[in-house]
Design an enzyme around this catalytic site. Sequence first.
Site, mmCIF file in Angstrom:
data_model
loop_
_atom_site.group_PDB
_atom_site.id
_atom_site.type_symbol
_atom_site.label_atom_id
_atom_site.label_comp_id
_atom_site.label_asym_id
_atom_site.label_seq_id
_atom_site.Cartn_x
_atom_site.Cartn_y
_atom_site.Cartn_z
ATOM 1 N N CYS A 55 3.791 -3.228 4.409
ATOM 2 C CA CYS A 55 2.314 -1.047 4.182
ATOM 3 C C CYS A 55 3.009 -1.188 4.881
ATOM 4 O O CYS A 55 4.631 -0.652 5.655
ATOM 5 C CB CYS A 55 1.300 -2.279 4.557
ATOM 6 S SG CYS A 55 1.299 -3.471 6.535
ATOM 7 N N GLY A 56 2.137 -0.252 5.950
ATOM 8 C CA GLY A 56 3.090 0.800 6.994
ATOM 9 C C GLY A 56 3.922 0.427 7.704
ATOM 10 O O GLY A 56 5.132 0.101 8.285
ATOM 11 N N THR A 57 3.283 -0.637 8.646
ATOM 12 C CA THR A 57 3.890 -1.929 10.091
ATOM 13 C C THR A 57 3.624 -3.444 9.432
ATOM 14 O O THR A 57 5.008 -3.877 9.641
ATOM 15 C CB THR A 57 2.828 -1.972 10.842
ATOM 16 O OG1 THR A 57 1.652 -2.433 10.216
ATOM 17 C CG2 THR A 57 2.677 -0.987 12.067
ATOM 18 N N GLY A 58 3.623 -3.803 7.895
ATOM 19 C CA GLY A 58 2.966 -5.098 7.900
ATOM 20 C C GLY A 58 2.247 -5.927 8.346
ATOM 21 O O GLY A 58 2.224 -6.876 7.893
ATOM 22 N N ARG A 71 1.833 -29.914 13.006
ATOM 23 C CA ARG A 71 1.049 -28.692 13.649
ATOM 24 C C ARG A 71 0.856 -27.761 12.630
ATOM 25 O O ARG A 71 -0.062 -26.923 12.450
ATOM 26 C CB ARG A 71 1.742 -27.512 14.184
ATOM 27 C CG ARG A 71 2.191 -28.262 15.396
ATOM 28 C CD ARG A 71 3.553 -28.014 16.606
ATOM 29 N NE ARG A 71 3.620 -29.022 17.601
ATOM 30 C CZ ARG A 71 4.651 -28.621 18.477
ATOM 31 N NH1 ARG A 71 5.655 -28.146 18.132
ATOM 32 N NH2 ARG A 71 5.118 -29.772 19.687
ATOM 33 N N HIS A 127 8.667 -23.717 11.180
ATOM 34 C CA HIS A 127 8.188 -23.537 12.123
ATOM 35 C C HIS A 127 6.847 -24.265 11.058
ATOM 36 O O HIS A 127 6.512 -24.603 11.449
ATOM 37 C CB HIS A 127 8.445 -22.519 13.689
ATOM 38 C CG HIS A 127 9.296 -24.200 14.648
ATOM 39 N ND1 HIS A 127 9.382 -23.211 15.724
ATOM 40 C CD2 HIS A 127 11.318 -24.271 13.764
ATOM 41 C CE1 HIS A 127 11.132 -23.968 16.066
ATOM 42 N NE2 HIS A 127 11.676 -24.748 14.677
ATOM 43 N N ASN A 128 6.212 -22.745 10.917
ATOM 44 C CA ASN A 128 5.074 -22.539 10.409
ATOM 45 C C ASN A 128 5.252 -22.136 8.910
ATOM 46 O O ASN A 128 3.779 -22.212 8.565
ATOM 47 C CB ASN A 128 4.971 -21.151 10.523
ATOM 48 C CG ASN A 128 5.173 -20.750 12.704
ATOM 49 O OD1 ASN A 128 6.193 -19.988 12.600
ATOM 50 N ND2 ASN A 128 4.743 -21.203 12.612
ATOM 51 N N ASP A 182 1.481 -1.101 -0.090
ATOM 52 C CA ASP A 182 -0.234 0.166 -0.074
ATOM 53 C C ASP A 182 0.785 1.561 -0.110
ATOM 54 O O ASP A 182 1.993 1.100 -0.191
ATOM 55 C CB ASP A 182 -0.951 0.025 1.008
ATOM 56 C CG ASP A 182 -0.386 0.482 2.346
ATOM 57 O OD1 ASP A 182 0.366 0.578 2.827
ATOM 58 O OD2 ASP A 182 -1.064 0.360 3.596
ATOM 59 N N HIS A 183 0.036 2.853 0.346
ATOM 60 C CA HIS A 183 1.005 3.714 -0.359
ATOM 61 C C HIS A 183 2.018 3.514 1.742
ATOM 62 O O HIS A 183 3.030 4.170 1.050
ATOM 63 C CB HIS A 183 0.261 4.701 0.202
ATOM 64 C CG HIS A 183 -1.057 4.273 1.543
ATOM 65 N ND1 HIS A 183 -1.644 3.985 1.315
ATOM 66 C CD2 HIS A 183 -1.230 5.744 2.946
ATOM 67 C CE1 HIS A 183 -2.732 3.807 2.786
ATOM 68 N NE2 HIS A 183 -2.223 4.723 3.563
ATOM 69 N N ARG A 195 8.071 -32.241 13.237
ATOM 70 C CA ARG A 195 6.939 -32.322 14.287
ATOM 71 C C ARG A 195 5.313 -30.958 14.403
ATOM 72 O O ARG A 195 4.989 -30.490 14.367
ATOM 73 C CB ARG A 195 7.335 -32.288 15.842
ATOM 74 C CG ARG A 195 8.273 -30.613 16.242
ATOM 75 C CD ARG A 195 9.021 -31.143 17.004
ATOM 76 N NE ARG A 195 9.169 -29.162 18.250
ATOM 77 C CZ ARG A 195 10.730 -29.174 17.181
ATOM 78 N NH1 ARG A 195 11.398 -29.599 17.068
ATOM 79 N NH2 ARG A 195 11.018 -27.914 18.033
ATOM 80 N N HIS A 196 6.525 -30.163 13.290
ATOM 81 C CA HIS A 196 5.909 -28.740 12.757
ATOM 82 C C HIS A 196 5.157 -29.194 11.983
ATOM 83 O O HIS A 196 4.190 -28.545 12.157
ATOM 84 C CB HIS A 196 7.388 -28.189 11.953
ATOM 85 C CG HIS A 196 8.439 -27.361 13.433
ATOM 86 N ND1 HIS A 196 7.417 -26.871 15.093
ATOM 87 C CD2 HIS A 196 9.696 -27.687 13.542
ATOM 88 C CE1 HIS A 196 9.384 -26.927 15.396
ATOM 89 N NE2 HIS A 196 9.900 -27.087 14.719
ATOM 90 N N ARG A 207 7.839 1.575 7.067
ATOM 91 C CA ARG A 207 7.894 3.061 8.391
ATOM 92 C C ARG A 207 8.046 2.471 9.075
ATOM 93 O O ARG A 207 9.379 3.099 9.546
ATOM 94 C CB ARG A 207 6.194 3.030 8.399
ATOM 95 C CG ARG A 207 5.762 4.050 7.022
ATOM 96 C CD ARG A 207 4.600 4.388 7.671
ATOM 97 N NE ARG A 207 3.536 4.782 6.361
ATOM 98 C CZ ARG A 207 1.761 5.144 6.553
ATOM 99 N NH1 ARG A 207 1.197 4.331 7.290
ATOM 100 N NH2 ARG A 207 1.288 5.383 5.755
#
Length: 153
Positions: free
Chosen positions: A65-68, A136, A98-99, A8-9, A132-133, A109
């Site tokens: 984005c600004g924060t993600g 999950r 893991h994910n 985004d912006h 093991r992951h 930003r």
Amino acid sequence: MRIAVACDHGGFVQKDAVVEHLRSLGHEVFDLGTNSEESVDYPDYADRAARMVSRGEADRAVLLCGTGIGISMTADKVPGVRATPVQTVKFAELARQHNNANVIGLSGRFVSLEDNLKLVDTFLTTEFEGGRHAARVEKIMREDDPAFQGVDA
Ligand code: RB5
């Protein structure tokens, strides 16, 4: 790798450099915009990139984005997507190990371009550990199934 990039912006200030970096590494990049600092809604851009991953048209997505945060939250709702904001190399590494994250959200930003490129490189070069992951991650993905009524149903 086929990588969708969208922002985004708040992420635009770094987006072109991220795209250029990925192309310089030989990746096939789909630049889905936005392409200016004019205010836009990050869910629209997250949606386009995440659906490319969901449809198998892209292997990964890098969002800004600004924060993600908001752009990751949106992407994660798209079936087949495991999206997370990342701010440190360790978290980028663990998001893969893991994910099995297939989408990351970067902050345009509050994190420098130099640091974000390290996060991108870690995201793209770190393998999922499985083991093991794996079970999950399968449990994460059952939340995509409308027939799944919840663990306590
Ligand atoms: C836009 O101002 C800002 O809210 C957005 O870029 C992002 O930080 C949302 O999570």
